[in-house]
Write a protein that holds these residues in place. Structure first.
Motif, mmCIF file in Angstrom:
data_model
loop_
_atom_site.group_PDB
_atom_site.id
_atom_site.type_symbol
_atom_site.label_atom_id
_atom_site.label_comp_id
_atom_site.label_asym_id
_atom_site.label_seq_id
_atom_site.Cartn_x
_atom_site.Cartn_y
_atom_site.Cartn_z
ATOM 1 N N ASP A 83 -19.715 1.226 42.260
ATOM 2 C CA ASP A 83 -19.244 0.422 43.585
ATOM 3 C C ASP A 83 -17.745 -0.008 43.460
ATOM 4 O OD1 ASP A 83 -21.623 0.844 44.491
ATOM 5 O OD2 ASP A 83 -22.515 -1.228 43.713
ATOM 6 N N ILE A 84 -17.010 -0.163 42.223
ATOM 7 C CA ILE A 84 -15.708 -0.589 41.961
ATOM 8 C C ILE A 84 -14.952 0.504 41.247
ATOM 9 C CG2 ILE A 84 -14.156 -2.222 41.227
ATOM 10 C CD1 ILE A 84 -16.416 -4.156 41.260
ATOM 11 N N VAL A 85 -13.717 0.782 41.933
ATOM 12 C CA VAL A 85 -12.920 1.862 41.069
ATOM 13 C C VAL A 85 -11.564 1.243 40.778
ATOM 14 C CG1 VAL A 85 -11.494 4.059 41.448
ATOM 15 C CG2 VAL A 85 -13.924 3.983 42.246
ATOM 16 N N VAL A 86 -11.064 1.241 39.750
ATOM 17 C CA VAL A 86 -9.744 0.441 39.229
ATOM 18 C C VAL A 86 -8.662 1.598 39.082
ATOM 19 C CG1 VAL A 86 -8.847 -1.269 37.773
ATOM 20 C CG2 VAL A 86 -11.239 -1.277 38.098
ATOM 21 N N HIS A 87 -7.693 1.329 39.691
ATOM 22 C CA HIS A 87 -6.338 2.056 39.612
ATOM 23 C C HIS A 87 -5.368 1.262 38.974
ATOM 24 C CE1 HIS A 87 -8.064 5.153 42.639
ATOM 25 N NE2 HIS A 87 -8.533 3.923 43.164
ATOM 26 N N ILE A 88 -5.073 1.876 37.778
ATOM 27 C CA ILE A 88 -4.097 1.105 36.975
ATOM 28 C C ILE A 88 -2.847 1.932 36.660
ATOM 29 C CG2 ILE A 88 -3.567 -0.379 34.551
ATOM 30 C CD1 ILE A 88 -6.706 -0.198 34.280
ATOM 31 N N PHE A 89 -1.670 1.590 37.333
ATOM 32 C CA PHE A 89 -0.682 2.503 37.382
ATOM 33 C C PHE A 89 0.514 1.975 36.323
ATOM 34 C CE2 PHE A 89 -2.269 3.173 41.673
ATOM 35 C CZ PHE A 89 -1.793 4.473 41.656
ATOM 36 N N HIS A 90 1.162 2.891 35.890
ATOM 37 C CA HIS A 90 2.408 2.473 35.160
ATOM 38 C C HIS A 90 3.372 2.398 36.217
ATOM 39 C CE1 HIS A 90 6.296 3.057 33.341
ATOM 40 N NE2 HIS A 90 5.641 3.186 32.073
ATOM 41 N N LYS A 91 4.088 1.014 35.972
ATOM 42 C CA LYS A 91 5.005 0.510 37.407
ATOM 43 C C LYS A 91 5.820 1.510 37.922
ATOM 44 C CE LYS A 91 9.032 -0.819 34.870
ATOM 45 N NZ LYS A 91 9.810 -1.719 34.046
ATOM 46 N N ASP A 92 6.271 2.733 37.215
ATOM 47 C CA ASP A 92 6.968 3.749 37.731
ATOM 48 C C ASP A 92 6.457 4.602 38.671
ATOM 49 O OD1 ASP A 92 9.191 2.772 36.125
ATOM 50 O OD2 ASP A 92 8.833 4.135 34.628
ATOM 51 N N GLU A 93 5.016 4.730 38.427
ATOM 52 C CA GLU A 93 4.264 5.717 39.410
ATOM 53 C C GLU A 93 3.520 4.988 40.556
ATOM 54 O OE1 GLU A 93 4.019 8.986 38.498
ATOM 55 O OE2 GLU A 93 4.997 8.377 36.845
ATOM 56 N N ARG A 94 3.688 3.505 40.559
ATOM 57 C CA ARG A 94 2.905 2.927 41.562
ATOM 58 C C ARG A 94 3.565 3.109 43.014
ATOM 59 N NH1 ARG A 94 0.209 -2.823 41.682
ATOM 60 N NH2 ARG A 94 -0.692 -2.900 43.853
ATOM 61 N N ALA A 95 4.556 2.932 43.030
ATOM 62 C CA ALA A 95 5.332 2.995 44.323
ATOM 63 C C ALA A 95 5.077 4.586 44.829
ATOM 64 C CB ALA A 95 6.704 2.599 44.448
ATOM 65 N N PHE A 96 5.250 5.459 43.952
ATOM 66 C CA PHE A 96 5.132 6.788 44.416
ATOM 67 C C PHE A 96 3.661 7.394 45.182
ATOM 68 C CE2 PHE A 96 3.939 11.289 43.570
ATOM 69 C CZ PHE A 96 4.936 11.961 43.985
ATOM 70 N N TYR A 97 2.786 6.888 44.356
ATOM 71 C CA TYR A 97 1.607 7.110 45.106
ATOM 72 C C TYR A 97 1.161 6.140 46.389
ATOM 73 C CZ TYR A 97 0.726 10.483 41.295
ATOM 74 O OH TYR A 97 0.970 11.502 40.477
ATOM 75 N N ASN A 98 1.434 4.938 46.253
ATOM 76 C CA ASN A 98 1.505 3.806 47.187
ATOM 77 C C ASN A 98 0.110 3.985 48.046
ATOM 78 O OD1 ASN A 98 1.995 2.122 49.100
ATOM 79 N ND2 ASN A 98 3.660 2.721 50.204
ATOM 80 N N LEU A 99 -1.084 3.633 47.119
ATOM 81 C CA LEU A 99 -2.373 3.700 47.501
ATOM 82 C C LEU A 99 -2.655 2.935 48.641
ATOM 83 C CD1 LEU A 99 -4.643 4.563 44.348
ATOM 84 C CD2 LEU A 99 -3.699 6.043 45.994
ATOM 85 N N GLU A 100 -1.998 1.477 48.520
ATOM 86 C CA GLU A 100 -2.029 0.379 49.724
ATOM 87 C C GLU A 100 -1.792 1.071 51.240
ATOM 88 O OE1 GLU A 100 -0.560 -1.945 46.103
ATOM 89 O OE2 GLU A 100 -0.587 0.293 46.920
ATOM 90 N N ARG A 101 -0.628 1.975 51.043
ATOM 91 C CA ARG A 101 -0.478 2.575 52.166
ATOM 92 C C ARG A 101 -1.462 3.685 52.583
ATOM 93 N NH1 ARG A 101 2.571 6.746 53.782
ATOM 94 N NH2 ARG A 101 3.465 6.875 51.610
ATOM 95 N N LEU A 102 -1.957 4.417 51.664
ATOM 96 C CA LEU A 102 -2.608 5.508 51.985
ATOM 97 C C LEU A 102 -4.015 4.943 52.608
ATOM 98 C CD1 LEU A 102 -3.407 8.497 51.731
ATOM 99 C CD2 LEU A 102 -4.364 8.016 49.155
ATOM 100 N N TRP A 103 -4.617 3.967 52.035
ATOM 101 C CA TRP A 103 -5.823 3.307 52.592
ATOM 102 C C TRP A 103 -5.328 1.978 53.306
ATOM 103 C CZ3 TRP A 103 -10.006 6.305 51.851
ATOM 104 C CH2 TRP A 103 -9.865 6.946 51.118
#
Length: 115
Positions: A83-103
């Motif tokens: 029921d929970i999915v945890v996304h742990i990014f390296h700081k350099d990748e976080r902005a690139f994928y930007n899941l907060e904007r995607l969702w």
């Protein structure tokens, strides 16, 4: 106190100094999970330590870890707890994928730091 999985995972992230923790309520948005937790670490080692802590704390409390992906490269580690999915990014990748904007239509939950 009987902690929910969400609280357990949030505390595990906080304990390992995960940065910029975001909790998205995905209940009416995604069939994949009810909640996404998104955070980042400052290095490969920190990202892996965060993922290990999430896995250990979930299992200690009787929750099943369905799978972990991306652990070795540690650029984007996904911990699937059902029921929970945890996304742990390296700081350099976080902005690139930007899941907060995607969702972006998913409401963000404000969880206080758990003591």
């Amino acid at each position: 106190m009987n902690q929910t999985l969400l609280e357990i995972v949030y505390k595990a992230l906080d304990d390992k100094r995960a940065e910029d923790i975001v909790v998205l309520n995905m209940e009416n948005i995604s069939l994949l999970a009810d909640y996404f937790l998104i955070c980042n670490g400052n290095s490969d080692r920190q990202a892996q330590a965060i993922a290990r802590e999430v896995q250990e704390k979930a299992q200690e409390n009787g929750y099943e870890v369905k799978r972990i992906e991306g652990f070795d490269s540690a650029r984007w580690i996904l911990v699937d707890l059902g029921d929970i999915v945890v996304h742990i990014f390296h700081k350099d990748e976080r902005a690139f994928y930007n899941l907060e904007r995607l969702w972006g239509d998913a409401p963000q939950l404000d969880l206080p730091t758990v003591e």
